[in-house]
Structures are given as structure tokens and as C-alpha cells.
Scaffold this active site. Structure first.
Site, PDB file in Angstrom:
ATOM      1  N   HIS A 137      59.453  46.763 106.687  1.00  0.00           N
ATOM      2  CA  HIS A 137      60.708  46.125 106.278  1.00  0.00           C
ATOM      3  C   HIS A 137      61.498  47.009 105.317  1.00  0.00           C
ATOM      4  CE1 HIS A 137      62.859  42.637 104.092  1.00  0.00           C
ATOM      5  NE2 HIS A 137      63.489  42.893 105.216  1.00  0.00           N
ATOM      6  N   GLU A 149      58.733  47.486 102.492  1.00  0.00           N
ATOM      7  CA  GLU A 149      57.584  46.574 102.477  1.00  0.00           C
ATOM      8  C   GLU A 149      56.805  46.799 103.777  1.00  0.00           C
ATOM      9  OE1 GLU A 149      59.353  42.778  99.929  1.00  0.00           O
ATOM     10  OE2 GLU A 149      59.557  42.746 102.102  1.00  0.00           O
ATOM     11  N   ASN A 187      62.316  39.005  99.271  1.00  0.00           N
ATOM     12  CA  ASN A 187      63.112  37.835  99.640  1.00  0.00           C
ATOM     13  C   ASN A 187      62.513  36.523  99.147  1.00  0.00           C
ATOM     14  OD1 ASN A 187      65.308  39.098 100.743  1.00  0.00           O
ATOM     15  ND2 ASN A 187      64.416  39.224 102.788  1.00  0.00           N
TER      16      ASN A 187
HETATM   17  P1  NAI Z   1      72.803  44.330 113.574  1.00  0.00           P
HETATM   18  O1  NAI Z   1      73.435  43.123 114.175  1.00  0.00           O
HETATM   19  O2  NAI Z   1      73.614  45.237 112.729  1.00  0.00           O
HETATM   20  O3  NAI Z   1      72.150  45.216 114.742  1.00  0.00           O
HETATM   21  C1  NAI Z   1      71.350  44.699 115.766  1.00  0.00           C
HETATM   22  C2  NAI Z   1      71.489  45.612 116.984  1.00  0.00           C
HETATM   23  O4  NAI Z   1      70.497  45.230 117.934  1.00  0.00           O
HETATM   24  C3  NAI Z   1      72.847  45.508 117.702  1.00  0.00           C
HETATM   25  O5  NAI Z   1      73.395  46.792 117.834  1.00  0.00           O
HETATM   26  C4  NAI Z   1      72.509  44.893 119.063  1.00  0.00           C
HETATM   27  O6  NAI Z   1      73.326  45.396 120.097  1.00  0.00           O
HETATM   28  C5  NAI Z   1      71.073  45.317 119.234  1.00  0.00           C
HETATM   29  N1  NAI Z   1      70.292  44.473 120.149  1.00  0.00           N
HETATM   30  C6  NAI Z   1      70.304  43.122 120.237  1.00  0.00           C
HETATM   31  N2  NAI Z   1      69.413  42.720 121.170  1.00  0.00           N
HETATM   32  C7  NAI Z   1      68.819  43.841 121.652  1.00  0.00           C
HETATM   33  C8  NAI Z   1      67.808  44.086 122.609  1.00  0.00           C
HETATM   34  N3  NAI Z   1      67.239  43.080 123.261  1.00  0.00           N
HETATM   35  N4  NAI Z   1      67.421  45.360 122.831  1.00  0.00           N
HETATM   36  C9  NAI Z   1      68.002  46.392 122.175  1.00  0.00           C
HETATM   37  N5  NAI Z   1      68.985  46.218 121.270  1.00  0.00           N
HETATM   38  C10 NAI Z   1      69.377  44.961 120.999  1.00  0.00           C
HETATM   39  O7  NAI Z   1      71.517  43.775 112.778  1.00  0.00           O
HETATM   40  P2  NAI Z   1      70.814  44.371 111.477  1.00  0.00           P
HETATM   41  O8  NAI Z   1      71.478  43.834 110.279  1.00  0.00           O
HETATM   42  O9  NAI Z   1      70.658  45.842 111.637  1.00  0.00           O
HETATM   43  O10 NAI Z   1      69.381  43.652 111.543  1.00  0.00           O
HETATM   44  C11 NAI Z   1      68.400  44.033 112.491  1.00  0.00           C
HETATM   45  C12 NAI Z   1      67.045  43.497 112.067  1.00  0.00           C
HETATM   46  O11 NAI Z   1      66.727  43.984 110.758  1.00  0.00           O
HETATM   47  C13 NAI Z   1      66.925  41.976 111.974  1.00  0.00           C
HETATM   48  O12 NAI Z   1      65.625  41.628 112.374  1.00  0.00           O
HETATM   49  C14 NAI Z   1      67.142  41.704 110.498  1.00  0.00           C
HETATM   50  O13 NAI Z   1      66.527  40.514 110.092  1.00  0.00           O
HETATM   51  C15 NAI Z   1      66.457  42.899 109.869  1.00  0.00           C
HETATM   52  N6  NAI Z   1      66.922  43.270 108.537  1.00  0.00           N
HETATM   53  C16 NAI Z   1      68.245  43.262 108.201  1.00  0.00           C
HETATM   54  C17 NAI Z   1      68.655  43.646 106.928  1.00  0.00           C
HETATM   55  C18 NAI Z   1      70.102  43.668 106.562  1.00  0.00           C
HETATM   56  O14 NAI Z   1      70.398  43.699 105.359  1.00  0.00           O
HETATM   57  N7  NAI Z   1      71.027  43.650 107.494  1.00  0.00           N
HETATM   58  C19 NAI Z   1      67.678  44.071 105.900  1.00  0.00           C
HETATM   59  C20 NAI Z   1      66.310  44.150 106.382  1.00  0.00           C
HETATM   60  C21 NAI Z   1      65.972  43.711 107.638  1.00  0.00           C
END
Ligand code: NAI
Length: 392
Positions: A137, A149, A187
Site C-alpha cells: 500500500h 505499508e 487509515n
Molecule cells: P484511478 O482511478 O486514478 O486509476 C485507476 C485506473 O485503473 C484507471 O486508469 C482505470 O482505467 C484502470 N482500470 C480500471 N479497471 C481496470 C481493469 N479491470 N484492468 C486494468 N485497468 C483498470 O485510481 P487510483 O486513485 O490510482 O487508485 C487505484 C487503487 O489504489 C485503488 O485500489 C485505491 O484504493 C488505491 N489507493 C489509492 C490512493 C489514492 O490516494 N488515490 C492511495 C493508496 C491506495
């Protein structure tokens, strides 16, 4: 090492940059080709800025970019020794992707998730070999935030955990090992920063500007809780709180606030929508805090003691070591001090007295003092001996 990244959004792009900078051969996949393009151009921008600032030279920029390739099918990650998934926060979708990926990668490949709120055990169980699955994480922005993490699930083998810890340290990050429980460390422990501040607001004790000012001035926090919630987005911050609350079987300590729910429902999401607790439209005046020293001290003490109680309770439940809990908050969310070191500094006795007086006043389970703090106060203990620095 060949590293696969699934999802090229905010987190996937940042993690790819970290791994590529450390010299890994990185392959990034996203179902959305526009997201891949965006990730590539965002990296170009970020690296160019680093060159401008003199942090890296053109050669280093080329080397990092040369280490990343973008693939348009999941199968393109088949050679990856370690794959980190950072797609949409949806268990069913993640499980499907993991199942498919396992069909392509080698027997000993590690498959990890960057999830913030899902249990690693539930993701791992989608695999034929769940012992190869682990939570890794990162914090946003991944290239800047030092903390990662690492969360082994009940299924994860010790060998995989050790390998991942070593790899992440090689990537020049600080590892905090956490149990697979809701919110992991950061968190979970950070919840009172928002929750208690919202409670103080809802009780009418002070307004947002005064609460923010108190915590910045007396606590040395870089942003006040309301500024931070507006920055994160009230929708995102509310969802995390609600998820943690539900996941802890509705423990009142994590109860979300109506104030934030209503802001979220109204579309007052914070900076991104131009309005949240504060108004971000052009020419809007920031409200002035009430600079009352006694009021500020009360606000700061109340929020700090609730944070300390949460950190102590995480240690009580063996979620992580004391050093890792302190590192998590200073390196993952830039707290000015580790909360357990802070407790040592102000006195465990003081913390217990303060919590007990809040409990006496409200008679709510929310203010129950962690059994660990009470025991330590009785036995005159501290979390760290004075010569020891947290995490070492
Ligand atoms: P984001 O919405 O910026 O990016 C997600 C990406 O995944 C998008 O580009 C989308 O097209 C792609 N995607 C969706 N379904 C897919 C699939 N089946 N196969 C391949 N690509 C796919 O999201 P973000 O913010 O980067 O978050 C991603 C993960 O990281 C989540 O699990 C979130 O909980 C976790 N996370 C987010 C943080 C944040 O501050 N944004 C911090 C730490 C963890």
C-alpha cells in the site's frame, strides 16, 4: 526485476515511476488506452520538472522512461516477477483481474494489491496460489511519500513477505508491516484527526478556521483537518471513514459525521469542486480563526489524545510494531511527530487523565481509554526508551 503494474491512474503511474527509478523493468497495463497515454505524458512532465529543478539530469530522465513500457493486454505482464494492481477499488473486479493474471505469470511470481480498504485475504482467495498474494500500500503521491505499508494476508507465505519487504526497501521506501485489518495502520490511526475535529465543530465549540489554526499552530501539522479533508475530497474522506466504521462492526470510535456526509451529498467536495469547508472560488476570503489560546489548547489536546489513543490501541491489538506505527504517521501522512513518541513526551499519565475526563463528560464508548495506555500509566512505562529513536 520485471515489475507489472495494473491500472495507470494516479497510484499506478506513481508506483511505476518508483520502480523504474529503482532500475526495474516496468510494464504498465490499463484497460483504458487513454489512461496509458495520460500516464506516459504525466511521467514526461514530472521528470522534466525534476530536470528543471536540477534534481536529475537528462540521462537519468531517459533511463527512467526507458525502463517503462506500456502494454495493451494483461498478458503483456506475463514475465513480471512482481505485479502490483492499482485499479478501481472494487473487490469483484480485482478478483477477476487476479484470476486472469495468474493464468499468465510464472509459478513463483508475486501478485500484490495497492488496495486501501479491501481485505487482502479476500483478494488473495481468488488465486490458485493465494500464498503469493500480499498488500503493498503506497501513499499519494507515491514517488514523494516515503511510506509503504506491507500487508501479508492469512494466506501469504513468510518467504513472499520477506521478499516484498526487501524489494520495497531497495526502492528506497520505508516499510511498515501491518496486519490485514481495516485501514491497515495509517487509515485507521488517522481517523480521529478528522473525526474528533468534526465532533468539535458539530458541538459548536469552534469553527473550521479555528480548529485548523489550533492544530497547525500548537501541533505543527502542515494542514488543518478541514483543509486536509477539502484537499483529499469530502466524498473520498467520508467513504474511507464509513468503510472503516462498518468494517469495525460499527465501533462508535469511527462513527462518520453528518456534517461531512451532507457536504458530500451537496457536491461540496473540497478543492476539486471549488467549495467544501472553505470556499475556493476566486476572490473568496478565507475566514479568520478565533485566536484564543485556551480554546486552541483544548482543541489540540482533545484531537491529539484521541490520535494517541488510536495509535496505542493499534499497538495493543498487534496491528504493527510501535516503531512502524510512528513511522507510518510521519512518513505516510507527514505528521510532525510519531504519535507514540508524542505520548512519551507529554506523559502517558496525562493521556489517560484526559481520555478519562472526556469519557466522564460524554459517557460514550468513543472515548474509552486503550487498556494499553492505562496499563502503561500504572506501571510507569514509556513506548520507547529515551535513547531509542522510533523505528530503529
Ligand atoms: P484511478 O482511478 O486514478 O486509476 C485507476 C485506473 O485503473 C484507471 O486508469 C482505470 O482505467 C484502470 N482500470 C480500471 N479497471 C481496470 C481493469 N479491470 N484492468 C486494468 N485497468 C483498470 O485510481 P487510483 O486513485 O490510482 O487508485 C487505484 C487503487 O489504489 C485503488 O485500489 C485505491 O484504493 C488505491 N489507493 C489509492 C490512493 C489514492 O490516494 N488515490 C492511495 C493508496 C491506495
Amino acid at each position: 526485476m520485471i515489475v507489472g503494474i495494473i491500472g495507470s491512474g494516479t497510484m499506478g503511474s506513481g508506483i511505476a515511476q518508483v520502480a523504474a527509478t529503482a532500475g526495474c523493468d516496468v510494464k504498465v497495463f490499463d484497460t483504458n488506452t487513454q489512461a496509458l497515454e495520460k500516464s506516459k505524458s504525466a511521467l514526461e512532465k514530472v521528470l522534466s520538472r525534476l530536470v528543471e529543478k536540477g534534481r536529475i539530469d537528462e540521462g537519468e530522465k531517459k533511463r527512467i522512461q526507458g525502463n517503462i513500457s506500456y502494454v495493451s493486454a494483461l498478458e503483456g505482464l506475463k514475465e513480471a516477477n512482481l505485479t502490483i494492481e492499482a485499479i478501481v477499488e472494487n473487490l469483484d473486479i480485482k478478483r477477476k483481474v487476479f484470476e486472469e493474471l495468474e493464468g499468465y505469470v510464472s509459478e513463483d511470481a508475486i501478485i500484490a494489491s495497492n488496495t486501501s480498504s479491501l481485505s487482502i485475504a479476500s483478494i488473495a482467495s481468488s488465486l490458485q496460489k493465494p500464498e503469493r498474494c500480499i498488500g503493498i500500500h503506497f501513499f499519494n503521491p507515491a514517488p514523494l511519500m516515503k511510506l509503504v505499508e506491507v500487508i501479508p494476508a492469512v494466506q501469504t507465505s513468510e518467504e513472499i513477505t520477506n521478499k516484498v519487504v526487501k524489494t520495497i526497501k531497495d526502492w528506497k521506501k520505508v516499510v511498515a508491516l501491518a496486519k490485514d485489518t481495516p485501514g491497515f495502520i495509517v487509515n485507521r490511526v488517522a481517523r480521529p484527526f478528522y473525526g474528533e475535529s468534526l465532533r468539535i465543530l458539530e458541538e459548536g465549540i469552534a469553527d473550521v478556521a479555528t480548529i485548523d489554526w489550533s492544530l497547525k499552530t500548537l501541533g505543527g501539522f502542515r494542514m488543518g483537518p478541514f483543509e486536509l479533508m477539502d484537499f483529499i475530497g469530502n466524498d473520498v474522506n467520508y467513504t474511507v471513514t464509513e468503510t472503516v466504521f462498518k468494517a469495525f462492526y460499527y465501533d462508535p470510535r469511527y462513527k462518520p459525521a453528518f456534517t461531512q456526509k451532507r457536504l458530500s451529498e451537496a457536491g461540496y467536495l473540497g478543492r476539486k469542486s471549488g467549495k467544501g469547508y472553505y470556499n475556493y472560488s476566486e476572490g473568496a476570503q478565507k475566514p479568520m480563526p478565533k485566536e484564543d489560546k485556551d480554546l486552541a489548547t483544548y482543541i489540540f489536546n482533545r484531537v491529539l489524545v484521541m490520535l494517541i489513543n488510536e495509535a496505542a490501541d493499534a499497538l495493543f491489538w498487534n496491528i504493527a510494531s510501535a516503531g512502524d506505527i510512528d513511522n507510518a504517521m510521519t512518513k505516510g501522512v507527514n505528521y510532525p511527530k510519531g504519535l507514540l513518541s508524542w505520548a512519551d513526551e507529554i506523559g502517558i499519565d496525562w493521556c489517560v487523565t484526559m481520555l478519562d475526563s472526556l469519557y466522564d463528560e460524554y459517557r460514550e464508548d468513543r472515548y474509552r481509554c486503550s487498556p494499553l495506555l492505562r496499563k502503561m500509566a500504572k506501571e510507569n512505562q514509556t513506548f520507547f526508551n529515551t535513547a531509542q529513536i522510533a523505528g530503529q
